[in-house]
Design a protein around this motif. Structure first.
Motif, PDB file in Angstrom:
ATOM      1  N   UNK A 154       1.111  -1.215   0.321  1.00 13.42           N
ATOM      2  CA  UNK A 154       0.320   0.022  -0.082  1.00 13.42           C
ATOM      3  C   UNK A 154       0.704   1.299   0.042  1.00 13.42           C
ATOM      4  N   UNK A 155       1.975   1.105   0.327  1.00 11.17           N
ATOM      5  CA  UNK A 155       3.141   2.331   0.966  1.00 11.17           C
ATOM      6  C   UNK A 155       3.227   2.474  -0.982  1.00 11.17           C
ATOM      7  N   UNK A 156       3.911   1.410  -1.374  1.00 15.88           N
ATOM      8  CA  UNK A 156       4.557   1.990  -2.582  1.00 15.88           C
ATOM      9  C   UNK A 156       3.108   2.375  -3.608  1.00 15.88           C
ATOM     10  N   UNK A 157       2.594   1.269  -3.977  1.00 15.25           N
ATOM     11  CA  UNK A 157       1.073   1.761  -3.915  1.00 15.25           C
ATOM     12  C   UNK A 157       0.863   3.772  -4.341  1.00 15.25           C
ATOM     13  N   UNK A 158       0.676   4.354  -3.133  1.00  7.83           N
ATOM     14  CA  UNK A 158       0.127   5.655  -2.599  1.00  7.83           C
ATOM     15  C   UNK A 158       1.020   5.970  -2.675  1.00  7.83           C
ATOM     16  N   UNK A 159       2.154   5.772  -3.941  1.00  9.24           N
ATOM     17  CA  UNK A 159       3.255   7.031  -4.296  1.00  9.24           C
ATOM     18  C   UNK A 159       3.046   6.419  -6.160  1.00  9.24           C
ATOM     19  N   UNK A 160       1.977   6.003  -6.629  1.00 12.55           N
ATOM     20  CA  UNK A 160       2.569   5.898  -7.981  1.00 12.55           C
ATOM     21  C   UNK A 160       0.552   6.326  -9.128  1.00 12.55           C
ATOM     22  N   UNK A 161       0.850   6.131  -9.343  1.00  8.57           N
ATOM     23  CA  UNK A 161      -0.168   7.985 -10.071  1.00  8.57           C
ATOM     24  C   UNK A 161      -1.659   6.980 -10.360  1.00  8.57           C
ATOM     25  N   UNK A 162      -1.428   5.278 -10.225  1.00  5.37           N
ATOM     26  CA  UNK A 162      -2.940   4.897  -9.708  1.00  5.37           C
ATOM     27  C   UNK A 162      -3.889   4.494  -8.608  1.00  5.37           C
TER      28      UNK A 162
END
Length: 282
Positions: A84-92
């Protein structure tokens, strides 16, 4: 001479073996690739996955989203959190957020629990209403409802105070305990927020210009007479209307609610959670 060379050769060999045997320290934010991330996930090893996802923090890799997204349903909570931490930094992230909203309303307890944890990590206030509905959805079970209450605390928005106060009246002791703990987490997080107000950096006077540490206007135009920050009743009222001022009032209200829970709740665990939350607010 020959003996000395043999000893040096043995020492080098031992050093190499030792270096290979020791666990590798992750170099956060750099050094990862699509292949290394895929291989780490394929191992199924918790520590390998955590280290490689952290290394991939700044990796510009669209296909990596397809590798990391399934990890939000991993059996290990730490793996779910780092995904979740990684995805929070993505445009998606907005698309992922909307998918988590659907999961909360889908009736699947495990999917709802995982969704709540993702939304807590995303820390976006838009998630407060779906999380509130999940907290009061008896069909989800205690685990998912507890995760939703914790997520509200992790978001740390002052508007979550009312959500948690309502959760403290739940018939489930587990939900009440989580809500009490989250009250402390939310208020403490709010008070540490990075929003720019009269009390935070960069500081601004009530005139809207940057302030010095003393709160006085640091405008480059000394001819403009500006009131000092929060030094007069009028400027204090302006400061109170800022997000930080609302958070300060929320923290005060949270203390009163937690004191009542500590004194009156039937569950010893809930009273203990309220006591611990009060300690975090001092």
């Amino acid at each position: 001479m020959q003996t000395r060379k043999q000893i040096l050769g043995v020492c080098k060999a031992l050093a190499l073996v030792t270096a290979l045997a020791l666990p590798q320290v992750a170099s956060a934010g750099k050094g990862a690739s699509y292949a290394s991330l895929r291989n780490a996930i394929a191992t199924g090893n918790r520590d390998s996955i955590l280290a490689e996802v952290e290394r991939a923090e700044k990796l510009p890799c669209g296909p990596c989203v397809d590798l990391v997204t399934p990890l939000i349903d991993h059996d290990d909570a730490a793996v779910r959190d780092v995904a979740a931490w990684w995805l929070a930094k993505r445009g998606i992230r907005d698309q992922i957020r909307d998918q988590m909203f659907e999961r909360l309303a889908g009736g699947d307890a495990i999917a709802a629990r995982n969704a709540a944890q993702v939304l807590g990590r995303f820390a976006h206030p838009d998630a407060l209403m779906p999380l509130e509905l999940a907290i009061h959805d008896d069909a989800l079970g205690d685990e998912a409802r507890v995760a939703a209450a914790i997520a509200v605390g992790d978001i740390g928005d002052y508007r979550g105070k009312d959500v948690l106060e309502a959760a403290i009246t739940s018939e489930s002791a587990a939900v009440r305990e989580a809500a009490a703990r989250a009250c402390g987490t939310s208020a403490a997080t709010s008070m540490r927020s990075r929003w720019s107000t009269c009390w935070s950096t960069p500081r601004r006077a009530s005139c809207g210009r940057p302030c010095s540490r003393s709160g006085r206007c640091a405008s480059a135009r000394p001819s403009v007479r500006s009131p000092t920050s929060c030094a007069t009743p009028r400027s204090r009222r302006r400061c109170a209307a800022t997000p930080r001022g609302r958070w300060a009032r929320s923290a005060t209200a949270a203390r009163e609610v937690l004191k009542a829970v500590e004194a009156d709740d039937a569950s010893m665990l809930v009273r203990g959670a309220a006591r611990a939350a009060l300690q975090s607010l001092r």
